[in-house]
Design an enzyme around this catalytic site. Structure first.
Site, PDB file in Angstrom:
ATOM      1  N   TYR A  59       0.833  -1.202   0.000  1.00 24.38           N
ATOM      2  CA  TYR A  59       0.000   0.000   0.000  1.00 24.38           C
ATOM      3  C   TYR A  59       0.870   1.256   0.000  1.00 24.38           C
ATOM      4  O   TYR A  59       1.531   1.574   0.987  1.00 24.38           O
ATOM      5  CB  TYR A  59      -0.934   0.023   1.213  1.00 24.38           C
ATOM      6  CG  TYR A  59      -1.898  -1.142   1.282  1.00 24.38           C
ATOM      7  CD1 TYR A  59      -2.381  -1.741   0.122  1.00 24.38           C
ATOM      8  CD2 TYR A  59      -2.328  -1.645   2.502  1.00 24.38           C
ATOM      9  CE1 TYR A  59      -3.262  -2.817   0.174  1.00 24.38           C
ATOM     10  CE2 TYR A  59      -3.211  -2.720   2.561  1.00 24.38           C
ATOM     11  CZ  TYR A  59      -3.665  -3.300   1.388  1.00 24.38           C
ATOM     12  OH  TYR A  59      -4.531  -4.365   1.437  1.00 24.38           O
ATOM     13  N   HIS A 124      -0.212 -11.946   0.429  1.00 25.85           N
ATOM     14  CA  HIS A 124      -1.048 -10.905  -0.167  1.00 25.85           C
ATOM     15  C   HIS A 124      -1.409 -11.188  -1.634  1.00 25.85           C
ATOM     16  O   HIS A 124      -0.541 -11.203  -2.497  1.00 25.85           O
ATOM     17  CB  HIS A 124      -0.289  -9.573  -0.073  1.00 25.85           C
ATOM     18  CG  HIS A 124      -1.132  -8.362  -0.321  1.00 25.85           C
ATOM     19  ND1 HIS A 124      -0.665  -7.088  -0.135  1.00 25.85           N
ATOM     20  CD2 HIS A 124      -2.421  -8.212  -0.736  1.00 25.85           C
ATOM     21  CE1 HIS A 124      -1.610  -6.218  -0.418  1.00 25.85           C
ATOM     22  NE2 HIS A 124      -2.694  -6.875  -0.795  1.00 25.85           N
TER      23      HIS A 124
HETATM   24  P1  NAD Z   1     -13.361   0.247   1.178  1.00 24.23           P
HETATM   25  O1  NAD Z   1     -14.504  -0.434   0.538  1.00 24.23           O
HETATM   26  O2  NAD Z   1     -13.199   0.148   2.636  1.00 24.23           O
HETATM   27  O3  NAD Z   1     -13.417   1.760   0.673  1.00 24.23           O
HETATM   28  C1  NAD Z   1     -12.443   2.668   1.050  1.00 24.23           C
HETATM   29  C2  NAD Z   1     -12.817   4.046   0.491  1.00 24.23           C
HETATM   30  O4  NAD Z   1     -13.995   4.497   1.135  1.00 24.23           O
HETATM   31  C3  NAD Z   1     -11.738   5.084   0.785  1.00 24.23           C
HETATM   32  O5  NAD Z   1     -11.740   6.020  -0.277  1.00 24.23           O
HETATM   33  C4  NAD Z   1     -12.251   5.732   2.053  1.00 24.23           C
HETATM   34  O6  NAD Z   1     -11.718   7.017   2.208  1.00 24.23           O
HETATM   35  C5  NAD Z   1     -13.742   5.745   1.800  1.00 24.23           C
HETATM   36  N1  NAD Z   1     -14.570   5.809   3.016  1.00 24.23           N
HETATM   37  C6  NAD Z   1     -14.409   5.166   4.194  1.00 24.23           C
HETATM   38  N2  NAD Z   1     -15.377   5.489   5.064  1.00 24.23           N
HETATM   39  C7  NAD Z   1     -16.207   6.364   4.416  1.00 24.23           C
HETATM   40  C8  NAD Z   1     -17.384   7.046   4.776  1.00 24.23           C
HETATM   41  N3  NAD Z   1     -17.939   6.910   5.982  1.00 24.23           N
HETATM   42  N4  NAD Z   1     -17.962   7.860   3.862  1.00 24.23           N
HETATM   43  C9  NAD Z   1     -17.415   8.011   2.630  1.00 24.23           C
HETATM   44  N5  NAD Z   1     -16.292   7.382   2.222  1.00 24.23           N
HETATM   45  C10 NAD Z   1     -15.688   6.563   3.110  1.00 24.23           C
HETATM   46  O7  NAD Z   1     -12.055  -0.331   0.446  1.00 24.23           O
HETATM   47  P2  NAD Z   1     -10.551  -0.586   0.877  1.00 24.23           P
HETATM   48  O8  NAD Z   1      -9.929   0.550   1.597  1.00 24.23           O
HETATM   49  O9  NAD Z   1      -9.884  -1.097  -0.350  1.00 24.23           O
HETATM   50  O10 NAD Z   1     -10.674  -1.833   1.864  1.00 24.23           O
HETATM   51  C11 NAD Z   1     -10.543  -1.737   3.251  1.00 24.23           C
HETATM   52  C12 NAD Z   1      -9.226  -2.299   3.744  1.00 24.23           C
HETATM   53  O11 NAD Z   1      -9.211  -3.722   3.571  1.00 24.23           O
HETATM   54  C13 NAD Z   1      -7.973  -1.812   3.019  1.00 24.23           C
HETATM   55  O12 NAD Z   1      -7.551  -0.555   3.535  1.00 24.23           O
HETATM   56  C14 NAD Z   1      -7.017  -2.932   3.328  1.00 24.23           C
HETATM   57  O13 NAD Z   1      -6.509  -2.793   4.636  1.00 24.23           O
HETATM   58  C15 NAD Z   1      -7.922  -4.166   3.259  1.00 24.23           C
HETATM   59  N6  NAD Z   1      -7.936  -4.786   1.913  1.00 24.23           N
HETATM   60  C16 NAD Z   1      -7.123  -5.840   1.673  1.00 24.23           C
HETATM   61  C17 NAD Z   1      -7.092  -6.427   0.423  1.00 24.23           C
HETATM   62  C18 NAD Z   1      -6.171  -7.588   0.170  1.00 24.23           C
HETATM   63  O14 NAD Z   1      -5.544  -8.077   1.092  1.00 24.23           O
HETATM   64  N7  NAD Z   1      -6.054  -8.073  -1.037  1.00 24.23           N
HETATM   65  C19 NAD Z   1      -7.878  -5.933  -0.620  1.00 24.23           C
HETATM   66  C20 NAD Z   1      -8.733  -4.865  -0.346  1.00 24.23           C
HETATM   67  C21 NAD Z   1      -8.755  -4.316   0.916  1.00 24.23           C
END
Ligand code: NAD
Length: 319
Positions: A59, A124
């Protein structure tokens, strides 16, 4: 004051807040985040009962790990009060699931996180490697990392759900403690549901990420790199418009939907500001006390029906 629910994570003995802090935004992957905002977001998350933080060297090309490590260090958080996961095998310059690389990777991650150990170390996005290498080389290397005390538990992450059964059917029982699935348990795609009985039978803890479908279910919409089809993006835009028209918030109902299934121990949401932390914790607490807005949920589900479970290709052809 209402308290954010904690749930058991599989057989690990870890108790994680049902809402977890996804730290990928701290790597600036959804736009720039100042140190002040990052620190304030992590501080408020801790104050409001979030104890689970997820990052990766991928990230922001290690930025997320460094920023999260600096925040936890500055806030002087007692180590036993938090559950921290990071990952290995995926980097800015590509994938490398070799034993040699992942063994080096954990030391690099711990240095950036300013920690002596992580609670969970995930491979990952394993669909980009050979799944047989994951089983025969990477997981055994992670067992050694675990034995050395640098990670307490081992996980695997990725998009296609078939990767989890492939690996869990072949790895020695107990060698994989948790899985992290993303974009498969939100209003537009709940395919993870079908896999939950299997995961339970294997004693594997379930982490579900991206309840907002990596930005599709937010007012701001997805980042430019989002892999969804234009059809899916447009259906999600329609849900945003529908909620706005009704004075409702799409992100709130999307998050609440993901939190409703207690077989999923924790839902990771990417957060980049205290405002988002506050809103998301409030949504979780409101769900516990009042339940979900069923009418709005049905309306949003109806809009998303034509694209339900539509996903996108990820990884290499296995075989
Ligand atoms: P998400 O669906 O959580 O969306 C994140 C987006 O939504 C960001 O732009 C954030 O600023 C916004 N957001 C958060 N809260 C909000 C709110 N209340 N109102 C409006 N916008 C809001 O997607 P993500 O960040 O990709 O997934 C969450 C976490 O999961 C990642 O940060 C990561 O730690 C993990 N993840 C891991 C993998 C993997 O291992 N392959 C893949 C995806 C995500």
């Amino acid at each position: 004051m209402a308290i954010l629910e904690r749930r058991e994570l599989g057989n690990t003995g870890l108790k994680v807040s049902c809402l977890g802090f996804g730290a990928s935004p701290l790597g600036n992957v959804f736009g720039h985040v100042s140190h002040a905002d990052a620190l304030a977001a992590v501080r408020l998350a801790l104050q409001l009962g979030i104890n689970f933080f997820d990052t990766s060297p991928y990230y922001g090309g290690t930025v997320s790990e460094t920023v999260l490590g600096n925040c936890l260090h500055e806030l002087n958080v007692p180590r036993e009060d938090i559950v921290v996961s990071t990952k290995c095998g995926r980097y800015m310059d590509g994938f490398d699931f070799s034993a040699e690389r992942v063994t080096r990777s954990i030391d690099e991650s711990l240095a950036r996180l300013k920690l002596d150990y992580v609670d969970i170390l995930h491979c990952h996005d394993i669909e980009f490697g050979s799944l047989d290498q994951i089983v025969n080389e990477t997981i055994p290397a992670l067992q050694k990392i675990k034995a050395a005390g640098k990670a307490r538990f081992i996980g695997i992450t990725g998009l296609p759900l078939g990767i989890f059964t492939y690996v869990l059917d072949r790895a020695p029982p107990g060698s994989v403690d948790v899985i992290l699935s993303y974009c498969h348990y939100s209003i537009n795609d709940s395919a993870l549901l079908d896999l939950l009985p299997y995961l339970k039978s294997k004693g594997v803890g379930v982490i579900s990420a991206s309840p907002l479908a990596m930005g599709l279910l937010t007012d701001n919409g997805p980042p430019e790199w989002h892999p969804a089809s234009s059809e899916l993006k447009s259906a999600c835009r329609a849900t945003v418009a529908h909620c706005k028209k009704k004075g409702k918030n799409i992100s709130k109902i999307a998050l609440q939907y993901s939190l409703m299934n207690k077989e999923i121990s924790t839902v990771l949401v990417g957060m980049n500001s205290p405002k988002q932390v506050e809103e998301n914790v409030a949504a979780a607490l409101e769900l516990s006390s009042l339940g979900i807005d069923e009418d709005l949920l049905h309306e949003v589900e109806a809009i998303l029906e034509p694209v339900k479970t539509q996903t996108w290709p990820s990884g290499i052809q296995q075989g």
